[in-house]
Design a protein around this motif. Structure first.
Motif, mmCIF file in Angstrom:
data_model
loop_
_atom_site.group_PDB
_atom_site.id
_atom_site.type_symbol
_atom_site.label_atom_id
_atom_site.label_comp_id
_atom_site.label_asym_id
_atom_site.label_seq_id
_atom_site.Cartn_x
_atom_site.Cartn_y
_atom_site.Cartn_z
ATOM 1 N N ASP A 163 0.797 -1.084 -0.165
ATOM 2 C CA ASP A 163 0.085 -0.069 0.038
ATOM 3 C C ASP A 163 0.910 1.142 0.028
ATOM 4 O OD1 ASP A 163 -2.677 1.279 0.121
ATOM 5 O OD2 ASP A 163 -2.626 1.243 2.112
ATOM 6 N N ASN B 65 -3.511 5.288 -3.700
ATOM 7 C CA ASN B 65 -4.795 6.120 -3.411
ATOM 8 C C ASN B 65 -4.468 7.416 -3.833
ATOM 9 O OD1 ASN B 65 -4.065 7.217 -0.984
ATOM 10 N ND2 ASN B 65 -4.681 5.546 0.101
ATOM 11 N N LYS C 232 -9.731 1.945 -9.209
ATOM 12 C CA LYS C 232 -10.417 1.902 -7.892
ATOM 13 C C LYS C 232 -11.456 2.799 -8.012
ATOM 14 C CE LYS C 232 -7.825 1.524 -3.570
ATOM 15 N NZ LYS C 232 -6.534 2.145 -2.959
ATOM 16 N N ARG D 175 -9.188 1.804 9.716
ATOM 17 C CA ARG D 175 -10.200 3.302 9.989
ATOM 18 C C ARG D 175 -11.219 2.818 10.655
ATOM 19 N NH1 ARG D 175 -9.513 6.885 4.406
ATOM 20 N NH2 ARG D 175 -7.315 6.631 4.153
ATOM 21 N N SER E 124 -6.215 -0.774 4.765
ATOM 22 C CA SER E 124 -5.860 0.080 5.889
ATOM 23 C C SER E 124 -5.561 -0.660 7.241
ATOM 24 C CB SER E 124 -7.291 0.707 6.339
ATOM 25 O OG SER E 124 -7.090 1.424 7.374
HETATM 26 C C1 E4P Z 1 -6.383 0.796 0.524
HETATM 27 O O1 E4P Z 1 -6.437 0.501 -0.752
HETATM 28 C C2 E4P Z 1 -6.064 2.073 0.935
HETATM 29 O O2 E4P Z 1 -5.029 2.856 0.231
HETATM 30 C C3 E4P Z 1 -5.137 2.018 2.323
HETATM 31 O O3 E4P Z 1 -5.207 0.694 2.798
HETATM 32 C C4 E4P Z 1 -5.648 2.967 3.229
HETATM 33 O O4 E4P Z 1 -5.202 2.761 4.662
HETATM 34 P P1 E4P Z 1 -5.102 4.079 5.723
HETATM 35 O O5 E4P Z 1 -6.327 4.186 6.290
HETATM 36 O O6 E4P Z 1 -3.839 3.710 6.528
HETATM 37 O O7 E4P Z 1 -4.533 5.161 4.950
#
Ligand code: E4P
Length: 220
Positions: A6, A28, A83, A132, A164
């Motif tokens: 990630d 992302n 995505k 999260r 996450s």
């Molecule tokens: C997944 O595709 C997201 O990019 C990522 O896992 C978000 O992680 P975070 O909550 O640590 O920002």
């Protein structure tokens, strides 16, 4: 279970790929923005390093714009997975694009009901965010367990990507919960190696060896 990184950081990706255990990458908009260069150029560079699914996220919020942006992203490289956020527009776009053969990762999933919508729309991957949920005092891993169980019961083929993730324990729990993929920051992947008994054991083996064969090469 597949291991995805990630991160959009090329140095981290090169290092992890050299260990031979990386199956793909999730990015992302926040991660791409951190690297400070245009997404097309940057995703191309990631595809040159990692041979596997590479998620690239749209920034449009309206279905028609998402369709246009997704088609552009999917043209960057055959390994790109687009995505889309789990919104009404995102699901509308997912349904259309999946029928065109474009592989979609539906992101920002926080409930089993949302995961059902992603599967119904033909998503290739759904990304429930564990950390999260933990941050707001919900048990993020319960979401992974619910989704894998519902998908199994109904034969949905959408892959569950535990996102996450913040610790090595998250990765292990995601594996136990039946996630098909775990995506993790480089730091978490690196931490998975660590065990004090491995370090202590290796130190002792080498000490014993050197006491007897100090001048002798290991391979004769
Ligand atoms: C997944 O595709 C997201 O990019 C990522 O896992 C978000 O992680 P975070 O909550 O640590 O920002």
């Amino acid at each position: 279970m597949k291991f995805f990184l990630d991160t959009a950081n090329l140095g981290e990706l090169k290092k992890a790929v050299s260990w031979g255990i990386v199956d793909g990458v999730t990015t992302n908009p926040s991660l791409i923005a951190k690297e400070g260069r245009p997404i097309t150029e940057h995703i191309k560079a990631i595809c040159d390093i990692v041979d596997g699914d590479i998620s690239a996220e749209v920034v449009s919020t309206e279905a028609d714009e998402m369709l246009k942006e997704s088609r552009e992203l999917s043209r960057i490289h055959k390994n790109v997975v687009v995505k889309l956020p789990l919104t009404r527009d995102g699901i509308t776009a997912c349904s259309k694009l999946s029928k065109e053969g474009i592989r979609i990762n539906v992101t920002l999933c926080f409930s089993p009901g949302q995961a059902l919508l992603a599967a119904k729309a033909g998503a290739y991957i759904v990304s429930p965010f564990v950390g999260r949920l933990d941050d707001i005092s919900a048990i993020g891993m319960d979401l992974i367990r619910s989704i894998t169980s519902i998908y199994k019961t109904h034969g949905f083929t959408t892959q569950v990507l535990a996102a996450s993730l913040r610790s090595p324990l998250h990765v292990v729990d995601a594996a136990s919960a039946g996630a098909h993929i775990a995506t993790m920051p480089f730091k978490v992947l690196d931490m998975l190696f660590n065990h004090p008994l491995t370090d202590k054991g290796l130190e002792q083996f080498l000490k014993d060896w050197n006491r007897v064969f100090e001048e002798t090469p290991a391979v004769r």
